[in-house]
Design a protein around this motif. Sequence first.
Motif, PDB file in Angstrom:
ATOM      1  N   MET A   1      -8.955  48.824  63.551  1.00 56.79           N
ATOM      2  CA  MET A   1      -9.735  49.907  63.001  1.00 56.79           C
ATOM      3  C   MET A   1     -11.134  49.834  63.618  1.00 56.79           C
ATOM      4  O   MET A   1     -11.715  48.771  63.739  1.00 56.79           O
ATOM      5  CB  MET A   1      -9.832  49.789  61.482  1.00 56.79           C
ATOM      6  N   ARG A   2     -11.668  50.963  63.993  1.00 54.86           N
ATOM      7  CA  ARG A   2     -13.009  51.021  64.560  1.00 54.86           C
ATOM      8  C   ARG A   2     -14.043  51.195  63.444  1.00 54.86           C
ATOM      9  O   ARG A   2     -13.850  51.980  62.538  1.00 54.86           O
ATOM     10  CB  ARG A   2     -13.126  52.191  65.525  1.00 54.86           C
ATOM     11  N   VAL A   3     -15.133  50.445  63.572  1.00 51.42           N
ATOM     12  CA  VAL A   3     -16.259  50.577  62.653  1.00 51.42           C
ATOM     13  C   VAL A   3     -17.420  51.090  63.495  1.00 51.42           C
ATOM     14  O   VAL A   3     -17.929  50.373  64.354  1.00 51.42           O
ATOM     15  CB  VAL A   3     -16.601  49.230  61.979  1.00 51.42           C
ATOM     16  N   GLY A   4     -17.804  52.346  63.301  1.00 54.92           N
ATOM     17  CA  GLY A   4     -18.702  53.012  64.218  1.00 54.92           C
ATOM     18  C   GLY A   4     -20.173  52.961  63.862  1.00 54.92           C
ATOM     19  O   GLY A   4     -20.553  52.882  62.696  1.00 54.92           O
ATOM     20  N   LEU A   5     -20.970  53.013  64.925  1.00 49.24           N
ATOM     21  CA  LEU A   5     -22.417  53.104  64.814  1.00 49.24           C
ATOM     22  C   LEU A   5     -22.901  54.140  65.811  1.00 49.24           C
ATOM     23  O   LEU A   5     -22.728  53.971  67.022  1.00 49.24           O
ATOM     24  CB  LEU A   5     -23.071  51.744  65.116  1.00 49.24           C
ATOM     25  N   GLY A   6     -23.473  55.218  65.328  1.00 45.61           N
ATOM     26  CA  GLY A   6     -24.073  56.225  66.187  1.00 45.61           C
ATOM     27  C   GLY A   6     -25.463  55.773  66.603  1.00 45.61           C
ATOM     28  O   GLY A   6     -26.271  55.390  65.764  1.00 45.61           O
ATOM     29  N   MET A   7     -25.740  55.821  67.890  1.00 43.26           N
ATOM     30  CA  MET A   7     -26.977  55.263  68.436  1.00 43.26           C
ATOM     31  C   MET A   7     -28.097  56.293  68.615  1.00 43.26           C
ATOM     32  O   MET A   7     -29.144  55.966  69.159  1.00 43.26           O
ATOM     33  CB  MET A   7     -26.674  54.599  69.781  1.00 43.26           C
ATOM     34  N   GLN A  35     -35.109  46.687  67.513  1.00 40.11           N
ATOM     35  CA  GLN A  35     -34.558  47.310  66.312  1.00 40.11           C
ATOM     36  C   GLN A  35     -33.095  47.688  66.503  1.00 40.11           C
ATOM     37  O   GLN A  35     -32.268  47.497  65.600  1.00 40.11           O
ATOM     38  CB  GLN A  35     -35.408  48.518  65.925  1.00 40.11           C
ATOM     39  N   ALA A  36     -32.765  48.201  67.676  1.00 40.06           N
ATOM     40  CA  ALA A  36     -31.367  48.527  67.964  1.00 40.06           C
ATOM     41  C   ALA A  36     -30.521  47.258  67.944  1.00 40.06           C
ATOM     42  O   ALA A  36     -29.412  47.249  67.399  1.00 40.06           O
ATOM     43  CB  ALA A  36     -31.246  49.234  69.311  1.00 40.06           C
ATOM     44  N   ASN A  37     -31.048  46.170  68.519  1.00 37.00           N
ATOM     45  CA  ASN A  37     -30.318  44.897  68.521  1.00 37.00           C
ATOM     46  C   ASN A  37     -30.041  44.419  67.100  1.00 37.00           C
ATOM     47  O   ASN A  37     -28.950  43.932  66.803  1.00 37.00           O
ATOM     48  CB  ASN A  37     -31.109  43.813  69.261  1.00 37.00           C
ATOM     49  N   ALA A  38     -31.027  44.548  66.231  1.00 36.16           N
ATOM     50  CA  ALA A  38     -30.844  44.095  64.845  1.00 36.16           C
ATOM     51  C   ALA A  38     -29.734  44.881  64.154  1.00 36.16           C
ATOM     52  O   ALA A  38     -28.907  44.306  63.431  1.00 36.16           O
ATOM     53  CB  ALA A  38     -32.159  44.233  64.082  1.00 36.16           C
ATOM     54  N   GLU A  42     -25.925  43.492  63.002  1.00 36.75           N
ATOM     55  CA  GLU A  42     -25.332  43.692  61.676  1.00 36.75           C
ATOM     56  C   GLU A  42     -23.945  44.322  61.783  1.00 36.75           C
ATOM     57  O   GLU A  42     -23.030  43.940  61.044  1.00 36.75           O
ATOM     58  CB  GLU A  42     -26.246  44.549  60.799  1.00 36.75           C
ATOM     59  N   LEU A  43     -23.763  45.269  62.684  1.00 39.04           N
ATOM     60  CA  LEU A  43     -22.437  45.860  62.887  1.00 39.04           C
ATOM     61  C   LEU A  43     -21.422  44.784  63.272  1.00 39.04           C
ATOM     62  O   LEU A  43     -20.330  44.708  62.696  1.00 39.04           O
ATOM     63  CB  LEU A  43     -22.490  46.940  63.964  1.00 39.04           C
ATOM     64  N   PHE A  44     -21.769  43.949  64.237  1.00 37.48           N
ATOM     65  CA  PHE A  44     -20.849  42.897  64.676  1.00 37.48           C
ATOM     66  C   PHE A  44     -20.614  41.885  63.555  1.00 37.48           C
ATOM     67  O   PHE A  44     -19.495  41.405  63.370  1.00 37.48           O
ATOM     68  CB  PHE A  44     -21.370  42.215  65.948  1.00 37.48           C
ATOM     69  N   ARG A  45     -21.651  41.572  62.783  1.00 37.38           N
ATOM     70  CA  ARG A  45     -21.513  40.647  61.659  1.00 37.38           C
ATOM     71  C   ARG A  45     -20.551  41.211  60.613  1.00 37.38           C
ATOM     72  O   ARG A  45     -19.677  40.504  60.102  1.00 37.38           O
ATOM     73  CB  ARG A  45     -22.898  40.401  61.056  1.00 37.38           C
ATOM     74  N   TYR A  59     -10.792  44.819  62.863  1.00 38.33           N
ATOM     75  CA  TYR A  59     -11.964  45.688  62.842  1.00 38.33           C
ATOM     76  C   TYR A  59     -12.778  45.453  64.111  1.00 38.33           C
ATOM     77  O   TYR A  59     -13.170  44.326  64.402  1.00 38.33           O
ATOM     78  CB  TYR A  59     -12.808  45.406  61.601  1.00 38.33           C
ATOM     79  N   VAL A  60     -13.016  46.521  64.861  1.00 33.58           N
ATOM     80  CA  VAL A  60     -13.702  46.427  66.149  1.00 33.58           C
ATOM     81  C   VAL A  60     -14.930  47.330  66.121  1.00 33.58           C
ATOM     82  O   VAL A  60     -14.831  48.508  65.762  1.00 33.58           O
ATOM     83  CB  VAL A  60     -12.759  46.858  67.299  1.00 33.58           C
ATOM     84  N   PRO A  61     -16.101  46.796  66.498  1.00 31.75           N
ATOM     85  CA  PRO A  61     -17.303  47.625  66.544  1.00 31.75           C
ATOM     86  C   PRO A  61     -17.140  48.762  67.554  1.00 31.75           C
ATOM     87  O   PRO A  61     -16.573  48.579  68.628  1.00 31.75           O
ATOM     88  CB  PRO A  61     -18.387  46.652  67.013  1.00 31.75           C
ATOM     89  N   TRP A  62     -17.666  49.919  67.183  1.00 33.35           N
ATOM     90  CA  TRP A  62     -17.629  51.090  68.057  1.00 33.35           C
ATOM     91  C   TRP A  62     -19.056  51.631  68.154  1.00 33.35           C
ATOM     92  O   TRP A  62     -19.660  52.021  67.152  1.00 33.35           O
ATOM     93  CB  TRP A  62     -16.690  52.127  67.466  1.00 33.35           C
ATOM     94  N   LEU A  63     -19.601  51.622  69.347  1.00 33.15           N
ATOM     95  CA  LEU A  63     -20.962  52.074  69.596  1.00 33.15           C
ATOM     96  C   LEU A  63     -20.913  53.428  70.301  1.00 33.15           C
ATOM     97  O   LEU A  63     -20.358  53.554  71.389  1.00 33.15           O
ATOM     98  CB  LEU A  63     -21.708  51.046  70.457  1.00 33.15           C
ATOM     99  N   ASP A  64     -21.481  54.436  69.665  1.00 32.49           N
ATOM    100  CA  ASP A  64     -21.448  55.799  70.187  1.00 32.49           C
ATOM    101  C   ASP A  64     -22.793  56.153  70.807  1.00 32.49           C
ATOM    102  O   ASP A  64     -23.824  56.154  70.136  1.00 32.49           O
ATOM    103  CB  ASP A  64     -21.117  56.780  69.066  1.00 32.49           C
TER     104      ASP A  64
END
Length: 104
Positions: A1-7, A35-38, A42-45, A59-64
């Motif tokens: 499952m993807r866990v997304g973060l819109g950048m 700030q983006a790294n922080a 958290e997404l990866f954590r 669960y896999v991080p998804w960076l958009d």
Amino acid sequence: MRVGLGMAALGRPGYINLQRDSHLSSRTVEGMQRQANAVMDELFRQCRRLNENDNDERYVPWLDCARSYGLSEKFVGEYLRTNGVSPEDVYVSSKWGYTYVADW
């Protein structure tokens, strides 16, 4: 499952237009990268935590990203390289379209 973060808001400080000073401690490129790294940390954590607690799902991080999201592609690339993230451990999406011209 993807866990997304819109950048978008992380790569383009002008995207945040309400209470900007209370959310952004620095609008320099270096400050925005931190700030983006922080947030990506958290997404990866969170994905690691979910994977530890759920044996049925991965669960896999998804960076958009997008060119129109300011420096989001640069920030994501730097983060992934610096942290040695393997391509198998992340999804990255990007879009093309108009060029970011807000001169940040």
